[in-house]
Design a protein around this motif. Structure first.
Motif, PDB file in Angstrom:
ATOM      1  N   LEU A 187       2.689  -3.258   0.855  1.00 36.02           N
ATOM      2  CA  LEU A 187       3.889  -3.713   1.453  1.00 36.02           C
ATOM      3  C   LEU A 187       3.836  -5.380   1.386  1.00 36.02           C
ATOM      4  N   ALA A 188       2.822  -5.863   1.982  1.00 26.13           N
ATOM      5  CA  ALA A 188       2.740  -7.330   2.132  1.00 26.13           C
ATOM      6  C   ALA A 188       2.371  -7.661   0.716  1.00 26.13           C
ATOM      7  N   ARG A 189       2.028  -6.998  -0.173  1.00 23.97           N
ATOM      8  CA  ARG A 189       1.647  -7.578  -1.606  1.00 23.97           C
ATOM      9  C   ARG A 189       2.891  -7.421  -2.455  1.00 23.97           C
ATOM     10  N   GLY A 190       4.014  -6.962  -1.865  1.00 19.92           N
ATOM     11  CA  GLY A 190       5.311  -6.957  -2.469  1.00 19.92           C
ATOM     12  C   GLY A 190       5.659  -5.661  -3.091  1.00 19.92           C
ATOM     13  N   GLU A 191       4.864  -4.584  -2.871  1.00 19.64           N
ATOM     14  CA  GLU A 191       5.028  -3.292  -3.664  1.00 19.64           C
ATOM     15  C   GLU A 191       6.237  -2.455  -2.957  1.00 19.64           C
ATOM     16  N   ARG A 192       7.069  -1.967  -3.652  1.00 17.88           N
ATOM     17  CA  ARG A 192       8.440  -1.050  -3.290  1.00 17.88           C
ATOM     18  C   ARG A 192       7.872  -0.167  -2.307  1.00 17.88           C
ATOM     19  N   PRO A 193       8.590   0.265  -1.248  1.00 11.18           N
ATOM     20  CA  PRO A 193       8.178   1.417  -0.244  1.00 11.18           C
ATOM     21  C   PRO A 193       7.924   2.614  -1.013  1.00 11.18           C
ATOM     22  N   SER A 194       8.909   2.768  -2.114  1.00 10.50           N
ATOM     23  CA  SER A 194       8.726   4.145  -2.649  1.00 10.50           C
ATOM     24  C   SER A 194       7.341   4.552  -3.361  1.00 10.50           C
ATOM     25  N   ASN A 251       5.877  14.212   2.207  1.00 14.94           N
ATOM     26  CA  ASN A 251       6.496  13.830   3.115  1.00 14.94           C
ATOM     27  C   ASN A 251       6.030  12.896   4.540  1.00 14.94           C
ATOM     28  N   ARG A 252       4.601  13.246   4.762  1.00 10.90           N
ATOM     29  CA  ARG A 252       3.919  12.433   5.768  1.00 10.90           C
ATOM     30  C   ARG A 252       3.905  10.945   5.168  1.00 10.90           C
ATOM     31  N   ALA A 253       3.590  10.991   3.895  1.00 14.10           N
ATOM     32  CA  ALA A 253       3.594   9.507   3.245  1.00 14.10           C
ATOM     33  C   ALA A 253       4.641   8.724   3.307  1.00 14.10           C
ATOM     34  N   TYR A 254       5.872   9.478   3.363  1.00  8.07           N
ATOM     35  CA  TYR A 254       7.163   8.588   3.297  1.00  8.07           C
ATOM     36  C   TYR A 254       7.528   8.262   4.699  1.00  8.07           C
ATOM     37  N   GLU A 255       7.231   9.382   5.555  1.00  6.91           N
ATOM     38  CA  GLU A 255       7.608   9.094   7.009  1.00  6.91           C
ATOM     39  C   GLU A 255       6.734   7.750   7.432  1.00  6.91           C
ATOM     40  N   LEU A 256       5.656   7.431   7.296  1.00  7.59           N
ATOM     41  CA  LEU A 256       4.530   6.429   7.418  1.00  7.59           C
ATOM     42  C   LEU A 256       5.141   5.192   6.887  1.00  7.59           C
ATOM     43  N   VAL A 257       5.441   5.158   5.633  1.00  7.97           N
ATOM     44  CA  VAL A 257       5.753   3.956   5.002  1.00  7.97           C
ATOM     45  C   VAL A 257       7.169   3.522   5.559  1.00  7.97           C
ATOM     46  N   GLN A 258       8.093   4.696   5.486  1.00 11.54           N
ATOM     47  CA  GLN A 258       9.553   4.194   6.090  1.00 11.54           C
ATOM     48  C   GLN A 258       9.587   3.621   7.469  1.00 11.54           C
TER      49      GLN A 258
END
Length: 283
Positions: free
Chosen positions: A244-251, A266-273
């Motif tokens: 995220l710090a590198r500018g990558e989109r959350p998705s 689902n777990r990956a999306y929860e953590l990133v969200q």
């Protein structure tokens, strides 16, 4: 080839002297003692007339050549500390290394040990354990040591002076948390022997209200193992934060976490969200 005997002596109760220790100290040419005045009391108790020579942390380096010379001449020697097993938080390591390198025998004569006495009386898991001796008094080295103790999965045994016990317990509370179990043993094998058990917070409160005397051994339980899923989550958060710090989109970050760390999508999306929300973004 001569022999250097490492003779364990009582840690308080003079009755804990072994028959082998008495005969060894009586048979050698000289006894090297951390404090000759202290050791003379023990020698007199068991009618041992062997000459005493001081060897402590302040003169070990300067006296090393003389002592090795005695061994080279064929004299058997014994090394004792003020109490317990020589070299354990006491001087003698230089001498043992030099004597071994010179080809002389180094023979331990086992006996009393404050480390094992405190460990077995603690009520905590006796093995595996780590012995750290005295914790550094200040600075970065003390902080590093406290962090090592906090992270250790093994039971930890420490020594401490009575006037510094409360500070050690308070620092352990800060590093390990209030609920980590521990024990404090003092005056082991003596008339006023005491072992107090409880959480670190309870022990800090107990000794904060009392004057402490005698030699101290502190035993701290090991850290509870982290569940594998929590470790995986920590690794995922670290990687996600970097992406995220590198500018990558959350998705895109969520998809990469799922692929690289074998997380469910689902777990990956929860953590990133959760991380993205801190930055004001949405997945």
């Amino acid at each position: 080839m001569s022999t250097l005997y490492l003779v364990s002596t009582p840690i308080g109760n003079l009755g804990d002297m072994t028959h082998r220790a008495v005969s060894t100290l009586g048979a050698v040419s000289r006894v090297l003692a951390e404090d000759t005045r202290h050791s003379r009391v023990l020698m007199q108790r068991y009618d041992i007339a062997t000459p005493l020579v001081s060897l402590h942390e302040h003169n070990e380096a300067s006296r090393l050549e003389t002592v090795i010379g005695w061994l080279d001449e064929g004299q058997d020697l014994a090394l004792v500390s003020d109490a317990g097993t020589p070299l354990v938080s006491d001087p003698g390591a230089r001498l043992v290394a030099a004597a071994s390198q010179r080809g002389h025998r180094v023979v331990p004569v086992p006996g009393a040990s404050a480390v094992l006495a405190a460990l077995t009386a603690s009520g905590l898991a006796p093995e595996p354990f780590t012995f750290f001796g005295f914790v550094e008094r200040s600075g970065a080295s003390r902080r590093t040591r406290l962090e090592e103790i906090a992270a250790s999965r093994y039971t930890v045994v420490l020594f401490e002076a009575p006037n510094r016990l409360l500070r050690l317990l308070e620092d352990l509370v800060a590093a390990c948390g209030e609920t980590r179990f521990a024990s404090v043993s003092r005056e082991l094998t003596k008339v006023h022997e005491e072992t107090t058990r409880g959480t670190l917070a309870e022990l800090a409160a107990y000794y904060g209200e009392r004057e402490v005397r005698g030699e101290i051994a502190v035993v701290v339980s090991g850290a509870e193992p982290v569940a594998p899923e929590l470790e995986a989550d920590d690794a995922a958060r670290t990687l996600a934060a970097a992406l995220l710090a590198r500018g990558e989109r959350p998705s895109a970050v969520a998809r990469e976490l799922a692929e690289r760390l074998s997380l469910s999508r689902n777990r990956a999306y929860e953590l990133v969200q959760a991380l993205a929300k801190q930055e004001g973004e949405s997945v």
